[in-house]
Design an enzyme around this catalytic site. Structure first.
Site, mmCIF file in Angstrom:
data_model
loop_
_atom_site.group_PDB
_atom_site.id
_atom_site.type_symbol
_atom_site.label_atom_id
_atom_site.label_comp_id
_atom_site.label_asym_id
_atom_site.label_seq_id
_atom_site.Cartn_x
_atom_site.Cartn_y
_atom_site.Cartn_z
ATOM 1 N N ASN A 42 0.878 -1.156 -0.105
ATOM 2 C CA ASN A 42 -0.110 0.076 0.023
ATOM 3 C C ASN A 42 0.821 1.481 0.008
ATOM 4 O O ASN A 42 0.215 2.268 0.042
ATOM 5 C CB ASN A 42 -0.966 0.012 1.176
ATOM 6 C CG ASN A 42 -2.070 -0.993 0.847
ATOM 7 O OD1 ASN A 42 -2.326 -1.493 0.172
ATOM 8 N ND2 ASN A 42 -2.579 -1.639 2.270
ATOM 9 N N LYS A 44 3.927 4.295 -1.084
ATOM 10 C CA LYS A 44 4.177 4.906 -2.420
ATOM 11 C C LYS A 44 5.665 4.094 -2.667
ATOM 12 O O LYS A 44 6.672 4.005 -2.105
ATOM 13 C CB LYS A 44 4.217 6.150 -2.500
ATOM 14 C CG LYS A 44 4.890 7.002 -3.436
ATOM 15 C CD LYS A 44 4.809 8.634 -3.275
ATOM 16 C CE LYS A 44 5.961 9.312 -4.122
ATOM 17 N NZ LYS A 44 5.826 8.773 -5.610
ATOM 18 N N LYS A 46 5.876 1.615 -5.717
ATOM 19 C CA LYS A 46 5.780 0.664 -6.672
ATOM 20 C C LYS A 46 6.124 1.014 -8.236
ATOM 21 O O LYS A 46 7.017 0.499 -8.698
ATOM 22 C CB LYS A 46 4.444 0.028 -6.546
ATOM 23 C CG LYS A 46 4.046 -0.607 -5.038
ATOM 24 C CD LYS A 46 2.712 -1.179 -4.891
ATOM 25 C CE LYS A 46 1.458 0.118 -4.937
ATOM 26 N NZ LYS A 46 1.618 1.176 -4.040
ATOM 27 N N THR A 47 5.445 1.647 -8.604
ATOM 28 C CA THR A 47 5.479 2.405 -9.968
ATOM 29 C C THR A 47 7.086 2.767 -10.232
ATOM 30 O O THR A 47 7.612 2.426 -11.354
ATOM 31 C CB THR A 47 4.398 3.380 -10.719
ATOM 32 O OG1 THR A 47 3.179 2.342 -10.415
ATOM 33 C CG2 THR A 47 4.643 3.652 -12.042
ATOM 34 N N THR A 48 7.385 3.640 -9.346
ATOM 35 C CA THR A 48 8.717 4.292 -9.438
ATOM 36 C C THR A 48 9.761 3.450 -9.438
ATOM 37 O O THR A 48 10.763 3.722 -10.104
ATOM 38 C CB THR A 48 8.961 5.413 -8.566
ATOM 39 O OG1 THR A 48 8.426 5.006 -7.406
ATOM 40 C CG2 THR A 48 8.100 6.580 -8.747
ATOM 41 N N ARG A 56 17.128 1.362 -15.679
ATOM 42 C CA ARG A 56 18.507 0.479 -15.368
ATOM 43 C C ARG A 56 18.684 -0.199 -16.685
ATOM 44 O O ARG A 56 19.886 -0.240 -17.022
ATOM 45 C CB ARG A 56 18.334 -0.094 -14.120
ATOM 46 C CG ARG A 56 19.489 -0.907 -13.499
ATOM 47 C CD ARG A 56 19.279 -1.634 -12.260
ATOM 48 N NE ARG A 56 19.601 -0.637 -11.316
ATOM 49 C CZ ARG A 56 19.451 -1.277 -9.877
ATOM 50 N NH1 ARG A 56 19.019 -2.265 -9.756
ATOM 51 N NH2 ARG A 56 19.625 -0.397 -9.070
ATOM 52 N N PHE A 96 -9.355 4.107 -17.460
ATOM 53 C CA PHE A 96 -9.724 3.534 -16.343
ATOM 54 C C PHE A 96 -9.684 4.285 -14.963
ATOM 55 O O PHE A 96 -8.697 4.537 -14.702
ATOM 56 C CB PHE A 96 -9.419 2.069 -16.198
ATOM 57 C CG PHE A 96 -9.735 1.331 -15.107
ATOM 58 C CD1 PHE A 96 -10.667 0.277 -14.929
ATOM 59 C CD2 PHE A 96 -8.919 1.464 -13.873
ATOM 60 C CE1 PHE A 96 -11.053 -0.367 -14.008
ATOM 61 C CE2 PHE A 96 -9.420 0.611 -12.698
ATOM 62 C CZ PHE A 96 -10.395 -0.149 -12.772
ATOM 63 N N TRP A 98 -10.859 4.466 -10.418
ATOM 64 C CA TRP A 98 -11.042 3.277 -9.357
ATOM 65 C C TRP A 98 -12.873 3.183 -9.289
ATOM 66 O O TRP A 98 -13.181 2.066 -9.014
ATOM 67 C CB TRP A 98 -10.602 4.122 -8.046
ATOM 68 C CG TRP A 98 -9.435 4.519 -8.272
ATOM 69 C CD1 TRP A 98 -8.331 5.433 -8.346
ATOM 70 C CD2 TRP A 98 -8.247 3.152 -8.113
ATOM 71 N NE1 TRP A 98 -7.216 5.241 -8.138
ATOM 72 C CE2 TRP A 98 -7.008 3.956 -8.301
ATOM 73 C CE3 TRP A 98 -8.227 1.935 -7.963
ATOM 74 C CZ2 TRP A 98 -5.798 3.100 -8.464
ATOM 75 C CZ3 TRP A 98 -7.182 1.214 -7.956
ATOM 76 C CH2 TRP A 98 -5.946 1.923 -8.204
ATOM 77 N N GLU A 133 0.789 -1.784 -12.732
ATOM 78 C CA GLU A 133 -0.597 -1.776 -12.175
ATOM 79 C C GLU A 133 -1.447 -2.934 -12.900
ATOM 80 O O GLU A 133 -2.586 -3.013 -12.646
ATOM 81 C CB GLU A 133 -1.568 -0.427 -12.162
ATOM 82 C CG GLU A 133 -0.862 0.823 -12.234
ATOM 83 C CD GLU A 133 -0.489 1.264 -11.031
ATOM 84 O OE1 GLU A 133 -0.951 0.567 -10.036
ATOM 85 O OE2 GLU A 133 0.070 2.091 -10.719
#
Ligand code: ATP
Ligand code: MG
Length: 201
Positions: A42, A44, A46-48, A56, A96, A98, A133
């Site tokens: 949960n 911040k 994940k995407t970064t 890399r 999309f 939520w 995601e």
């Protein structure tokens, strides 16, 4: 030998033991294969983290593709950068959200991106696939879990895949080589601070 000398000696011995163990494990890690990584939880980051891995890989001249489920039509700093380095992006076109209203059109949009992903997952020339995601697509049943597992299992041996998103399915976690869970300690949003360009997107 003084107490202090004994302490130093014990410390040395402990460090020596740790070093030997690490050396042994490095020597034992002989298998070479592409990895399946999952960044979930949960907090911040994940995407970064997923994009950090793509950066890399691109930095080493590897071929990457990015699929973005959910926030595809939003402005995205990483996309602006990586497209300059010829990284293809496949994004969900309907934007999309939520509180989605129309499951049918969302499923269609997810499937369209997934079709591109499946091609990438069969393509030996692609070293890294980021499925940003994607966990939600499986959770909500927009993309079939079995189909995802099959595509992941049959992918080229040296290809790596990063999947991001909250609440990753147990079966995906079981399948993955590396799984990290980002835990939220605090988030600026909870203090009423607006999402910031360059930090949040
Ligand atoms: P990022 O893209 O910054 O790495 P993420 O992928 O881990 O974040 P998502 O669940 O995809 O997180 O949410 C994306 C957006 O929501 C970002 O703008 C992010 O700052 C924000 N966000 C992430 N975690 C939290 C949280 N715990 N509370 C509030 N907002 C969050
Ligand atoms: Mg994210």
């Amino acid at each position: 030998m003084t107490e202090q000398d004994k302490k130093v000696e014990r410390y040395k011995q402990r460090q020596e033991k740790i070093k030997n163990n690490v050396d042994k494990r490095v020597a034992e890690a002989q298998e070479e294969k592409g990895l399946l990584l999952i960044i979930t939880g949960n907090g911040k980051g994940k995407t970064t983290s997923g994009f950090g891995t793509v950066a890399r890989a691109v930095g080493h001249g590897l071929n990457c593709i990015v699929a973005q489920f959910i926030k595809g039509t939003w402005d995205c700093g990483e996309r602006n950068l990586l497209e300059m380095h010829n990284v293809p992006f496949y994004v969900m076109k309907t934007g999309f959200t939520w509180n989605t209203q129309d499951k049918e059109s969302d499923t269609k949009a997810a499937q369209a991106v997934w079709e591109e992903c499946k091609k990438a997952l069969e393509d030996e020339s692609i070293d890294l696939v980021l499925l940003d995601e994607m966990t939600y697509m499986v959770t909500y049943g927009y993309i079939d879990l079995k189909e995802v597992k099959t595509a992941l299992s049959n992918r080229p041996k040296m290809q790596s895949v990063v999947i991001t998103g909250r609440a990753a399915h147990r079966e995906l976690i079981e399948m993955a080589d590396t799984v990290s869970e980002v835990r939220s300690v605090k988030h600026a949003f909870d203090s009423g601070i607006k999402a910031l360009k360059g930090i949040d997107w």
